[in-house]
Design a protein around this motif. Structure first.
Motif, short mmCIF file in Angstrom:
data_model
loop_
_atom_site.label_atom_id
_atom_site.label_comp_id
_atom_site.label_asym_id
_atom_site.label_seq_id
_atom_site.Cartn_x
_atom_site.Cartn_y
_atom_site.Cartn_z
N GLY A 172 0.83 -1.20 0.00
CA GLY A 172 0.00 0.00 0.00
C GLY A 172 0.86 1.25 0.00
N LEU A 173 0.18 2.40 -0.03
CA LEU A 173 0.93 3.65 -0.18
C LEU A 173 1.62 4.10 1.10
CD1 LEU A 173 -1.19 5.95 -2.50
CD2 LEU A 173 0.82 4.62 -3.02
N LYS A 174 1.22 3.51 2.22
CA LYS A 174 1.85 3.91 3.48
C LYS A 174 3.00 2.95 3.76
CE LYS A 174 -0.09 5.70 7.70
NZ LYS A 174 -1.32 5.67 8.49
N TYR B 282 6.21 -3.96 -12.68
CA TYR B 282 5.50 -2.68 -12.81
C TYR B 282 4.06 -2.81 -12.31
CZ TYR B 282 3.25 1.32 -15.06
OH TYR B 282 2.52 2.46 -15.30
N PHE C 250 2.92 -0.56 -9.26
CA PHE C 250 2.18 0.67 -9.53
C PHE C 250 0.70 0.48 -9.80
CE2 PHE C 250 6.60 1.79 -10.37
CZ PHE C 250 6.71 2.79 -9.41
N LEU C 251 0.27 -0.74 -10.09
CA LEU C 251 -1.17 -0.94 -10.20
C LEU C 251 -1.71 -1.55 -8.91
CD1 LEU C 251 -1.49 -2.18 -13.91
CD2 LEU C 251 -1.70 0.12 -13.01
N SER D 215 -0.01 -1.78 -5.93
CA SER D 215 0.57 -1.18 -4.71
C SER D 215 1.18 -2.21 -3.75
CB SER D 215 -0.46 -0.33 -3.96
OG SER D 215 -0.97 0.67 -4.79
N ALA E 122 -4.55 4.46 -16.51
CA ALA E 122 -3.62 3.40 -16.10
C ALA E 122 -2.22 3.96 -15.86
CB ALA E 122 -3.59 2.31 -17.15
N ASP E 123 -1.77 4.85 -16.72
CA ASP E 123 -0.42 5.38 -16.57
C ASP E 123 -0.38 6.50 -15.54
OD1 ASP E 123 0.43 3.63 -18.51
OD2 ASP E 123 -0.13 4.99 -20.13
N ALA F 52 0.26 5.41 -11.86
CA ALA F 52 1.66 5.14 -11.49
C ALA F 52 2.37 6.45 -11.15
CB ALA F 52 2.37 4.42 -12.62
N LYS G 39 1.18 7.87 -7.77
CA LYS G 39 1.72 7.20 -6.58
C LYS G 39 3.14 7.66 -6.30
CE LYS G 39 -1.39 3.36 -6.81
NZ LYS G 39 -1.67 2.03 -7.33
N THR G 40 3.94 7.81 -7.35
CA THR G 40 5.32 8.24 -7.10
C THR G 40 5.34 9.68 -6.58
OG1 THR G 40 5.50 8.73 -9.43
CG2 THR G 40 6.50 6.71 -8.73
N PHE H 6 4.39 9.53 -2.94
CA PHE H 6 5.53 9.00 -2.17
C PHE H 6 6.58 10.08 -1.92
CE2 PHE H 6 4.97 4.38 -3.40
CZ PHE H 6 4.58 4.05 -2.12
N PRO I 291 -6.33 3.22 -1.94
CA PRO I 291 -4.90 3.21 -1.60
C PRO I 291 -4.44 4.57 -1.06
CG PRO I 291 -5.24 2.37 -3.83
CD PRO I 291 -6.56 2.84 -3.34
N ASP J 42 -5.94 4.81 2.49
CA ASP J 42 -5.15 3.96 3.40
C ASP J 42 -3.76 4.55 3.63
OD1 ASP J 42 -7.20 2.18 3.67
OD2 ASP J 42 -6.47 0.78 2.15
N GLY J 43 -3.24 5.19 2.61
CA GLY J 43 -1.90 5.77 2.72
C GLY J 43 -1.91 7.13 3.40
N ASP J 44 -3.08 7.51 3.93
CA ASP J 44 -3.21 8.76 4.66
C ASP J 44 -2.80 9.95 3.79
OD1 ASP J 44 -3.97 10.09 6.88
OD2 ASP J 44 -2.03 9.98 7.90
#
Lengths: 289, 423
Positions: A41-43, A251, A255-256, A258, B77-78, B81, B84-85, B88, B106, B109-111
């Motif tokens: 996950g993202l955390k 990938y 990235f899909l 997590s 889809a792209d 990605a 998310k980066t 992060f 996500p 959940d990732g706050d």
């Protein structure tokens, strides 16, 4: 003075050492550490789970499938580009008129980005409107028509064929340079001793191409390991997972889905495979120096 | 100055220039609010739609700049990605596009998202959006996104000329659909075009088949309550397999729009797609009700497969106020009625006037307000992303190999590993 002499060159390389240290070796180390955690996950979650992710990997049929596909890709791609490149180089070595022109034409596919070539090959492979089946139709060879990339049994080979087309120009140039660096005297001497062209190549020239072959092997194996763009565009690993390789799986997992720790484990396996390829090469070439 | 000293001087100068240019020293940043926005609308129709919203925003807030970052790639889809980066890296944009539902999870959940319940309350949106849709924008009763447009997924698009020529009746049951397909096949026309190159259209078709088996069953399936040996799941797989006979053989080489192209050219009679297909047909000169028309996938009457675009507010978003103003705009009737007629979607607000919409959109709006709304799996709203990837993959396997046992065990594993733990 002597001290400055030591410090100045060091200062020059220092920025690259720092950058490579952080962004290459640091990232590799960080990736390995993540692969030992429960990060999902993202955390970020740095709970240590040991080699759990690796154990899971080798029980995961999707990973095994991708690994198998990757090995097939490595073997056939290298075999293909080596043979085609060598044949092209030998043909061009016959003092062909307009050699420069041919060389550029053969090398040209390398100048096109994989996203473009993949899109074009997908069109050409289209079973109903693609150029391959249309040509077969026109030649009244309808029985040879195929689903090409839509047929899971041959989809990976269709992709390998397209990649051979794209890379063989590059291998041709490497081989041609290798052939040209063989001392003329040895070839002439062989001729005097009665060797025909076939013997000259098989007994004199090709055995001296080991450095070229070695560097092609290394470059192509590394490409085949991290091949992503072409296959992603050509069908995201489908149909039915038949063209899914490790880089695609990595990938998707990161990235899909997590699943970052699990994906880091795939990345580590990829890294180890690349190291297994590069280290012998470095060792062999270093010995020569 | 000797050579060494010169070199040192050059090196030092280089470092100073590098640092200065990288903005580490001496850079005085002008403090101007700028809306940094990431979205995936780059194709014809959708690009014009978002641009119309931007110009509305600029007119309303001339002092706020807009820095858009469009990342193309079907269904984002792209973009996902990239997003998310960026999150992060602690570098989120002011706002970004996302499908409501599990695609938000996500980030939740990732706050990484800000609770915008206060905005919903302040704007009084609770009365303006359907309850089912509001639920999709919530986690733990807190709101995290603002819907801007709705698409419907369970529509079959057909070539009217072919249907007329062969005197075919629109099917209302699955068996009728099969008999229509059989008639078309006998005439040498591909009955149903699908483009599974990017996998999700195959999964999209299956999710609609799941709905045709029962909307309640579909809801149970996405909640992980369905046993894979349930006869209704078998029924859905059998229905899908029945359709294999009638889909185009080149499906794995086509994208969804190329599949629409098969209908346009008359090579195929029908395709199942969300109502963004309308943009495809319209831009090629076809007209709804003249050249093409739609019907709900048989036995999904009364069900609305929702694909809902929305925007959210990341935590620590730069220009937070600008982002909130953006969310207010897209949640307003004016904003939604500016955007949706151009995009070919419908407004999520149930109080939006419908005069500006064409006949097809009007019909969809009417259905949206009375149908049971169910979120789409293939488009990320119904289930966690990792389940979606597996679902897409297994459906791609099924359409490729037709191995029912393999797909059942794969989906079972995906439910256990990718659905239930992340609910």
């Amino acid at each position: 003075m002597a001290r400055t002499e030591k410090i100045v060159p060091f200062l020059f390389v220092l920025p690259s050492i720092i950058l490579v240290g952080i962004f290459v070796y640091g990232a590799i180390g960080w990736n390995f550490i993540i692969s030992l955690t429960a990060w999902d996950g993202l955390k970020p979650n740095y709970d240590f789970v040991g080699l759990d992710n690796y154990v899971r990997l080798f029980r995961d049929e999707i990973f095994i499938n991708a690994l198998k596909n990757n090995i097939v890709l490595i073997l056939f791609l290298i075999l293909g580009v080596t043979l085609v490149g060598l044949i092209l180089a030998i043909l061009l070595d016959q003092n062909v008129k307009g050699e420069n022109c041919f060389r550029t034409v053969y090398l040209f596919p390398m100048a096109i980005t994989f996203v473009v070539t993949a899109t074009i090959w997908v069109w050409m492979y289209n079973p109903t409107s693609g150029v391959f089946n249309s040509i077969l139709d026109a030649l009244h060879l309808g029985s040879l028509k195929s689903g090409w990339i839509t047929d899971p049994d041959i989809a990976l080979y269709c992709i390998i064929l397209a990649l051979i087309w794209q890379f063989s120009g590059y291998t041709m140039v490497v081989f041609l340079a290798g052939i040209r660096s063989v001392p003329v005297e040895t070839v002439e001497a062989a001729k005097v001793d009665g060797a025909g062209p076939l013997q000259s190549y098989s007994k004199i020239i090709i055995p001296q191409l080991t450095p070229s072959i070695l560097s092609i092997f290394t470059v192509m194996m590394i490409y085949a390991l991290k091949a992503f763009d072409f296959i992603w565009v050509a069908g995201k690993g489908g149909p039915g997972g038949s063209t899914e390789i490790l880089a695609i799986l990595m990938y998707k997992t990161a990235f899909l889905d997590s699943h970052f720790a699990y994906s880091a484990a795939i990345a580590t396996i990829l890294f180890l495979m690349a190291i297994a390829i590069v280290l012998p090469y470095l060792w062999i070439t270093r010995k020569k120096i | 100055m000797d050579k060494k000293t010169k070199l040192t001087a050059i090196l030092a100068t280089g470092v100073v220039i590098f640092v200065a240019f990288s903005g580490c020293i001496g850079g005085e940043k002008e403090e101007k609010a700028e809306l940094q926005i990431v979205h995936w609308w780059t194709a014809g129709g959708e690009k014009e739609a978002i641009n119309a919203l931007f110009s509305m925003y600029r007119d309303k807030y001339p002092n706020i700049g807009i820095n858009e970052e469009p990342i193309s790639g079907g269904a984002g889809a792209d973009m996902k990605a990239v997003m998310k980066t960026q999150i992060f890296a602690g570098n989120p944009p002011s706002t970004f596009q996302v499908h409501i539902g599990y695609e938000l999870k996500p980030y939740y959940d990732g706050d990484a998202l800000e609770d915008i319940t206060w905005l919903w309350e302040q704007e009084g949106w609770g009365d303006n959006f359907p309850a089912d849709l509001q639920e999709m924008a919530q986690f733990d009763d807190e709101y995290y996104a603002v819907p801007v447009g709705i698409h419907r997924g369970n529509l079959v698009w057909y070539n009217m000329e072919i249907f007329k020529e062969h005197n075919l009746k629109l099917p209302t049951t699955f068996d009728e659909l099969l008999s229509v397909c059989e008639s078309l096949k006998n005439e040498g026309i591909t009955p149903l075009a699908v483009g599974t190159l990017n996998k999700w259209p195959g999964a999209h078709l299956f999710e609609v088949i799941l709905m045709s088996v029962g909307a309640d069953f579909y809801s149970d399936f996405i909640s992980g309550k369905v046993n894979i040996n349930d006869p209704r799941f078998d029924e859905a797989l059998n229905r899908y397999a029945d359709l294999f006979e009638y889909i185009n053989s080149n499906h794995a080489a086509l994208t969804w729009d190329q599949a629409c192209g098969e209908v346009l050219s008359g090579d195929a009679a029908m395709t199942l797609m969300g109502d963004w297909a309308k943009g495809y047909f319209d831009t090629r000169g076809w007209r709804y009700g003249v050249n093409y028309s739609i019907f709900e996938f048989p036995e999904t009457r009364g069900v609305f497969d929702v694909i809902c675009d929305s925007f959210c507010l990341p935590k620590n978003a730069p220009s937070r106020d600008a982002a909130i103003k953006w969310l207010q705009l897209i949640g307003s009737i004016k904003g939604q009625n500016k955007f949706n007629p151009i995009k070919g979607s419908i407004p999520p607000r149930i109080d939006a006037p419908t005069d500006e919409y064409d006949d097809l959109a009007k019909a969809t709006i009417a259905d949206f307000r009375v149908c049971t709304l169910v979120p789409s799996i293939a488009h990320g709203s119904a289930t966690p992303e990792s389940f979606v990837t597996k679902f897409n993959d297994y459906m791609d396997n099924y359409i490729t190999y037709g191995d029912k046992t393999a797909v059942k065990s794969g989906i079972q594993k995906a439910i256990e590993n990718e659905l239930l733990p992340y609910m």
